[in-house]
Design a protein around this motif. Structure first.
Motif, short mmCIF file in Angstrom:
data_model
loop_
_atom_site.label_atom_id
_atom_site.label_comp_id
_atom_site.label_asym_id
_atom_site.label_seq_id
_atom_site.Cartn_x
_atom_site.Cartn_y
_atom_site.Cartn_z
N ILE A 1 -5.92 -9.63 3.99
CA ILE A 1 -6.53 -8.47 3.31
C ILE A 1 -7.55 -7.79 4.23
O ILE A 1 -7.59 -6.56 4.33
N THR B 1 -3.64 -8.19 -4.67
CA THR B 1 -4.57 -7.32 -3.95
C THR B 1 -3.87 -6.56 -2.82
O THR B 1 -4.06 -5.36 -2.66
N LEU B 2 -3.07 -7.29 -2.06
CA LEU B 2 -2.40 -6.65 -0.92
C LEU B 2 -1.51 -5.49 -1.39
O LEU B 2 -1.48 -4.43 -0.77
#
Ligand code: F6R
Length: 355
Positions: free
Chosen positions: A110, A133-134
């Protein structure tokens, strides 16, 4: 939840034919490749591909670099995300970055994504978890269809990453695509043939699991799979294992080879069979036991190896999807024979969300 399997890891190893079929189906329909048009444009106009990830995902990136350079003639750079994030990055013209992460929550991956975005480099995430998240922060996202991976050691996430990367290589291939696509289409079915033979690997593991040192060696994609195989074995069986490019044998590792060493030689690159055969002879001369992993119709190693595990034939660049399954099963059985819990190896977490 384990559906009759003793461990999640074994279940997930055995799920690979389906996971691969599902992943392929998302990118390959009715005989042609199908990508979101923006990703297709980005990849087709890309002049320099940077691929990053950690651990197993990094090994997938390594395999991809050989395959993409060979079939597409596109320069590929591979960096571990924990290095990339701290290394001054010189942006190249037409650069695109592909970030690989099963969980999509790995801190270093990230952080690398954020750095590259600041530099204005277009980013594509390859992940297994919808909404991670990515996937939220990358410009574009491609999903593997491995399904939930519970065991700490990554198996089906890795092979589905490889398959996805092979579809990318085929998309931007300069050479005739049809041979590649035909080989890809047959790959899931070939993994089933290996899984059906897991008892052979179990038997071999039973004769070798007390070896104190295990070395994996290979060249090109086989080197990348050597790294992945050594990682898997150390993670869950706590055996000291190392991997090296076979040509490096004489530059150091051979000093450690003795009668207590098992050397696994990955030999799936036809132009390098003879080179591998001499490396195997060198370790055998120092008393090591040699297991060769090669294709079913190869007889180069018949008189050299102590044991041979034969893979169904495929395009040599796609062999990693098959050879790694042998290593996964080997690591799994060694772990179980040593009385470990392969699903929850000591000191390791499924997702490394802090540095
Ligand atoms: C090894 C393993 C780890 C992960 C690494 C990255 O079996 O599972 O090396 O591959 O921690 O994880 P992801 O792919 O979630 O970023």
């Amino acid at each position: 939840e384990k559906c009759g399997f003793e461990h999640f890891m074994l279940k997930e190893i055995c799920e690979q034919p389906k996971a691969l079929r599902d992943t392929l189906r998302a990118r390959y329909k009715d005989g042609s490749l199908s990508f979101p048009v923006q990703i297709e444009n980005l990849l087709e106009n890309c002049k320099h591909l940077l691929i990053t990830g950690c651990g197993t995902a990094y090994h997938a990136a390594m395999v991809a670099s050989y395959v993409i350079e060979q079939v597409a003639g596109l320069p590929v750079e591979v960096l571990v995300a924990s290095e990339l994030r701290y290394r001054p990055h010189i942006r190249k013209e037409g650069e695109v970055c592909l970030l690989i992460s099963q969980s999509g929550e790995t801190a270093d991956t990230i952080a690398s994504l954020r750095l590259l975005k600041e530099l204005g480099i277009p980013t594509i995430a390859l992940t297994n978890v919808v909404g991670c998240t990515l996937s939220r922060e990358a410009d574009w996202v491609l999903y593997t269809q491995a399904g939930p991976e519970i065991a700490v050691a990554s198996t089906k996430a890795f092979t589905t990453q490889l398959l996805s990367l092979f579809t990318i290589a085929s998309l931007i291939a300069k050479q005739e695509r049809s041979g590649l696509l035909e080989a890809l289409d047959q790959l899931p079915g070939k993994t089933q043939l290996l899984i059906d033979r897991q008892e052979d690997i179990q038997r071999f593991a039973a004769s070798q699991f007390n070896k104190t040192k295990v070395f994996f060696m290979g060249r090109l994609v086989d080197f990348a799979i050597s790294l992945e195989s050594a990682l898997k074995l150390k993670e869950i069986s706590y055996t000291h294992s190392e991997a090296f490019a076979a040509g490096e044998l004489k530059h150091g590792p051979i000093a450690l080879v003795d009668t207590s060493t098992l050397v696994v030689a990955l030999c799936t690159q036809p132009s390098l069979y003879a080179k591998m055969d001499s490396n195997i002879k060198e370790v055998k001369a120092r008393g090591a036991t040699a297991l060769v992993i090669t294709f079913e119709d190869v007889h180069t190693f018949d008189d050299t190896a102590d044991a041979i595990f034969r893979l169904p034939q495929t395009h040599p660049l796609f062999s990693p999807v098959l050879s790694v399954i042998v290593s996964q099963l080997y690591a799994y059985y060694c772990s179980v024979l040593k009385g470990n819990d392969p699903d929850k190896p000591r000191n390791l977490a499924k997702s490394v969300t802090v540095e």
